[in-house]
Write an enzyme that holds these catalytic residues in place. Structure first.
Site, PDB file in Angstrom:
ATOM      1  N   GLU A 401      -2.329  58.498 -45.811  1.00  0.00           N
ATOM      2  CA  GLU A 401      -2.427  59.228 -44.536  1.00  0.00           C
ATOM      3  C   GLU A 401      -3.036  58.319 -43.465  1.00  0.00           C
ATOM      4  O   GLU A 401      -2.767  58.476 -42.281  1.00  0.00           O
ATOM      5  CB  GLU A 401      -3.264  60.504 -44.716  1.00  0.00           C
ATOM      6  CG  GLU A 401      -2.962  61.559 -43.667  1.00  0.00           C
ATOM      7  CD  GLU A 401      -3.549  62.926 -43.999  1.00  0.00           C
ATOM      8  OE1 GLU A 401      -2.784  63.835 -44.332  1.00  0.00           O
ATOM      9  OE2 GLU A 401      -4.777  63.088 -43.917  1.00  0.00           O
ATOM     10  N   HIS A 430       1.787  54.552 -72.218  1.00  0.00           N
ATOM     11  CA  HIS A 430       2.822  55.207 -73.020  1.00  0.00           C
ATOM     12  C   HIS A 430       3.769  55.998 -72.133  1.00  0.00           C
ATOM     13  O   HIS A 430       4.435  56.922 -72.582  1.00  0.00           O
ATOM     14  CB  HIS A 430       2.162  56.107 -74.062  1.00  0.00           C
ATOM     15  CG  HIS A 430       1.243  55.318 -74.952  1.00  0.00           C
ATOM     16  ND1 HIS A 430       1.678  54.687 -76.094  1.00  0.00           N
ATOM     17  CD2 HIS A 430      -0.069  54.991 -74.803  1.00  0.00           C
ATOM     18  CE1 HIS A 430       0.660  54.031 -76.648  1.00  0.00           C
ATOM     19  NE2 HIS A 430      -0.401  54.197 -75.876  1.00  0.00           N
ATOM     20  N   LYS A 535       4.406  70.482 -40.225  1.00  0.00           N
ATOM     21  CA  LYS A 535       3.771  71.774 -39.978  1.00  0.00           C
ATOM     22  C   LYS A 535       4.557  72.558 -38.931  1.00  0.00           C
ATOM     23  O   LYS A 535       4.774  73.756 -39.059  1.00  0.00           O
ATOM     24  CB  LYS A 535       2.337  71.568 -39.467  1.00  0.00           C
ATOM     25  CG  LYS A 535       1.362  71.110 -40.531  1.00  0.00           C
ATOM     26  CD  LYS A 535      -0.028  71.071 -39.948  1.00  0.00           C
ATOM     27  CE  LYS A 535      -1.014  70.396 -40.882  1.00  0.00           C
ATOM     28  NZ  LYS A 535      -2.290  70.082 -40.263  1.00  0.00           N
TER      29      LYS A 535
HETATM   30  O1  LIG Z   1      -9.403  70.529 -43.210  1.00  0.00           O
HETATM   31  P1  LIG Z   1      -8.182  71.068 -42.594  1.00  0.00           P
HETATM   32  O2  LIG Z   1      -8.268  71.119 -41.095  1.00  0.00           O
HETATM   33  O3  LIG Z   1      -7.806  72.400 -43.176  1.00  0.00           O
HETATM   34  O4  LIG Z   1      -7.003  70.062 -42.881  1.00  0.00           O
HETATM   35  C1  LIG Z   1      -6.607  69.781 -44.179  1.00  0.00           C
HETATM   36  C2  LIG Z   1      -5.774  68.533 -44.226  1.00  0.00           C
HETATM   37  O5  LIG Z   1      -4.659  68.656 -43.374  1.00  0.00           O
HETATM   38  C3  LIG Z   1      -4.427  67.424 -42.702  1.00  0.00           C
HETATM   39  O6  LIG Z   1      -4.837  67.574 -41.396  1.00  0.00           O
HETATM   40  C4  LIG Z   1      -3.004  67.062 -42.675  1.00  0.00           C
HETATM   41  O7  LIG Z   1      -2.435  67.172 -43.925  1.00  0.00           O
HETATM   42  C5  LIG Z   1      -5.303  66.437 -43.447  1.00  0.00           C
HETATM   43  O8  LIG Z   1      -5.576  65.332 -42.693  1.00  0.00           O
HETATM   44  C6  LIG Z   1      -6.458  67.284 -43.768  1.00  0.00           C
HETATM   45  O9  LIG Z   1      -7.280  66.706 -44.713  1.00  0.00           O
END
Ligand SMILES: O=P(O)(O)OC[C@H]1O[C@](O)(CO)[C@@H](O)[C@@H]1O
Length: 622
Positions: A401, A430, A535
């Protein structure tokens, strides 16, 4: 009611990747590896450079007078005496932490190190500025302060320093009072909390999961479980496993933003389980989130048992040393001050500007060398210790990330990254080590070695002179040698034991290596714009589902009911371009008893006609 599930399958692309490092046998097992001064001389390798590098590799190789390619690296050393010398010359040791870093099985040359030196000095400067409070995440206009969490003195203002200290004290006090039974659940027969259910995802889950697996004692004061997805089956499983213990479960909801849908859904599902069990969720709920987030406001208004802050200047994937990681750890009886001490000691070691004495920089050097500074090889992380099983999964987010970025800091498209995967040794021996040894050469390995097999006094010889742990040791060393003999590079990180201190040090080591590597390749390691695209698209699918339901409902409220083809639904949704998604939405609803009736052959989507089992009058006028 028909089920339309399981209809679609897709075939993976078989297009080969263009190699950007070429291997040519030289004598015995010598590698002629080519690096590209174009990347070394500029701070920012653009995609244009990278692609042309890949495309023109053979031309570069055959052109003796090429103006760009000047440097041909020596292959991997094979003479045992020379290898021993290289091992000793480059071995890094942190005495106080009992941590070693062996980079001798990565084939960088002294010339390469010398060429990289100026860029490392720039990276050290960038890290120094970051620690002093520079806006190191320019896109989000944020400081990046996870290093302050283990040494509050470093925080750039006294306000931040006090925030850190206050939170640490609050975490320790709360954990002590829960463990001692001073803070207790209202209705549990045990009269104290016995379990934790942690709800969170990504950086709000991976650190706590890794640390629980690595450090929780066999009989912790509170056992921990995780809900880290919006999978109803997974959530039901966790709640079912708790059973009546729900009454003595502390639910910790972790979300920096306080608005992540998966976490919100987990919370709503758990709150429903509490209602159904006649329990008062607020008396057992704790929130860890940014002040005034949706989650924070909900917890405040509903009067939850506890609220702990997540700071704007700490990213999710570097939040293990904030309340996110510390509270669950402390509640499991893990010495969090020791974790912080280990991380702080490692931070100190990583502040030196002498490359070979700086373990994080050495890691970054190896990553750059092994993957040509463009992620051309994957990093396989293999801890030879069951309790470190989740380290590779934790690192996957931290590294991928942070480093997986489309653009560099100058706006050039670079598509950077470094792929991380792994599980544990010798188990993986394995499974896929066969391919690592003999198959496609697209990786380098990081072995994590733990010297102490068992607590003192517990070992025994299962055959004369040999313990079970000797086998594990032998497997690690054997795999390292066998891979190297076949030209596969590896790093080895060694710790004495898996303790809060060494785990804190490992977290800190990799956090800094990622920061330094990001500087070397000139990218912002502290944002994640790519995640937003997925998202947003998920939100659009759910919005489309609502329109599909509305259209089907309207047709199903007619007299007589009007079954619709998928084409008709798409047309009435004014979304002809989304017809495939509409088909999938209908298939998913049909598989989940959503009162949806589908007629026709599942194998030919165009023949299907759908309608709802009953008219929903409320939805009709919504
Ligand atoms: O802590 P939050 O805001 O729920 O986000 C959870 C995760 O989602 C992200 O923003 C994107 O996957 C991550 O960087 C983060 O750790």
């Amino acid at each position: 009611m028909a089920s339309l599930s399981g209809l679609c399958s897709s075939s993976p692309s078989l297009k080969p990747k263009i190699p950007i490092t070429t291997t040519k046998p030289l004598g015995s097992i010598r590698r002629e590896s080519v690096t590209f001064p174009a990347r070394l001389s500029s701070r920012s390798p653009s995609l244009v450079q990278t692609q042309s590098v890949a495309r023109d590799i053979s031309a570069h190789l055959s052109s003796a007078n090429d103006g760009v390619l000047k440097k041909v690296q020596r292959g991997l050393e094979t003479d045992p005496r020379e290898l021993w010398k290289r091992y000793v010359d480059w071995l890094y040791q942190h005495k106080e932490l009992g941590l070693y870093l062996d980079v001798s099985r990565i084939g960088f040359s002294e010339d390469f190190v010398a060429e990289m030196e100026p860029r490392f000095q720039e990276a050290f400067k960038a890290m120094d500025e970051l620690e002093k409070g520079a806006i190191a995440n320019p896109d989000e206009g944020r400081m990046v302060g996870h290093y302050w969490l283990r040494n509050a003195e470093l925080a750039p203002t006294s306000f931040l320093r006090k925030q850190i200290e206050k939170t640490l004290d609050a975490v320790c006090n709360f954990a002590d009072e829960v463990i001692s039974g001073k803070i207790k659940p209202p209705t549990s027969p045990e009269g104290r909390f016995t379990s934790i259910l942690s709800i969170g995802i990504g950086g709000s889950a991976l650190g706590p999961q890794f640390v629980a697996e690595a450090l929780a004692p066999d009989n912790p004061p509170l056992k921990i479980r995780f809900i880290d997805n919006t999978d109803p089956g997974g959530i039901d499983h966790q709640i079912a496993q708790l059973g009546p213990e729900l009454a003595s479960t502390l639910v910790i909801v972790i979300s920096k933003s306080g608005g992540t849908p998966e976490t919100r859904n987990g919370l709503l599902e758990v709150q429903k389980a509490f209602r159904e069990a006649g329990l008062d969720f607020a008396k057992q709920g704790v929130a860890i989130t940014q002040e005034n987030s949706l989650l924070d406001n909900t917890a405040r208004i509903e009067g939850w048992l506890g609220r702990f802050p997540m700071f704007d200047w700490v990213g999710g994937r570097t939040s293990e040393m904030s309340a996110v990681g510390l509270l669950p750890a402390a509640l499991q009886g893990i010495d969090i001050r020791e974790m912080l001490a280990g991380a702080s000691l490692m931070d100190e070691a990583n502040r030196t500007t002498v490359l070979r004495n700086n373990p994080a920089a050495l890691l970054a050097l190896c990553w750059y060398w092994a993957s040509d500074g463009v992620g051309s090889k994957d990093m396989v992380v293999l801890p030879y210790k069951d309790s470190l099983l989740l380290f590779s999964r934790y690192l996957q987010q931290l590294v991928m990330e942070s480093l997986g970025k489309e653009f560099d800091l100058d706006g050039n498209r670079v598509n950077q990254g470094l792929t991380v995967y792994g599980n544990k040794g010798s188990t993986d021996q394995h499974a896929y080590i066969q391919q690592l040894r003999d198959g496609v050469h697209n990786f380098f390995v990081t072995f994590i070695e733990v010297l102490r097999d068992r607590p003192p006094g517990h070992d025994w010889e299962l055959e004369p002179g040999v313990t079970c742990g000797d086998y594990l040791f032998g497997m690690l060393q054997g795999t390292r040698s066998a891979l190297y003999a076949n030209n596969r590079e590896s790093i080895t990180v060694t710790v004495q034991e898996v303790t809060p201190r060494s785990v804190g040090a490992l977290v800190s080591l990799y956090e800094r290596a990622v920061g330094i590597y990001a500087s070397l390749v000139n990218i912002n390691a502290y944002h994640q714009p790519g995640v937003e695209a997925g998202k947003k698209a998920a939100g659009e699918v759910l919005a489309l589902q609502k329109r599909v339901l509305q259209v089907l409902n309207e047709a199903s409220c007619k007299e007589p009911v009007e079954p619709l083809t998928i084409d008709e639904v798409a047309e009435r949704c004014h979304a002809p371009k989304d017809i495939e998604m509409i088909y999938k939405i209908i298939a998913h609803m049909a598989a989940n008893d959503r009162a949806l009736i589908a007629e026709g052959s599942c194998g030919s989507p165009r023949s299907i006609k759908v309608f709802l089992g009953e008219c929903n009058v409320e939805l009709l006028y919504a």
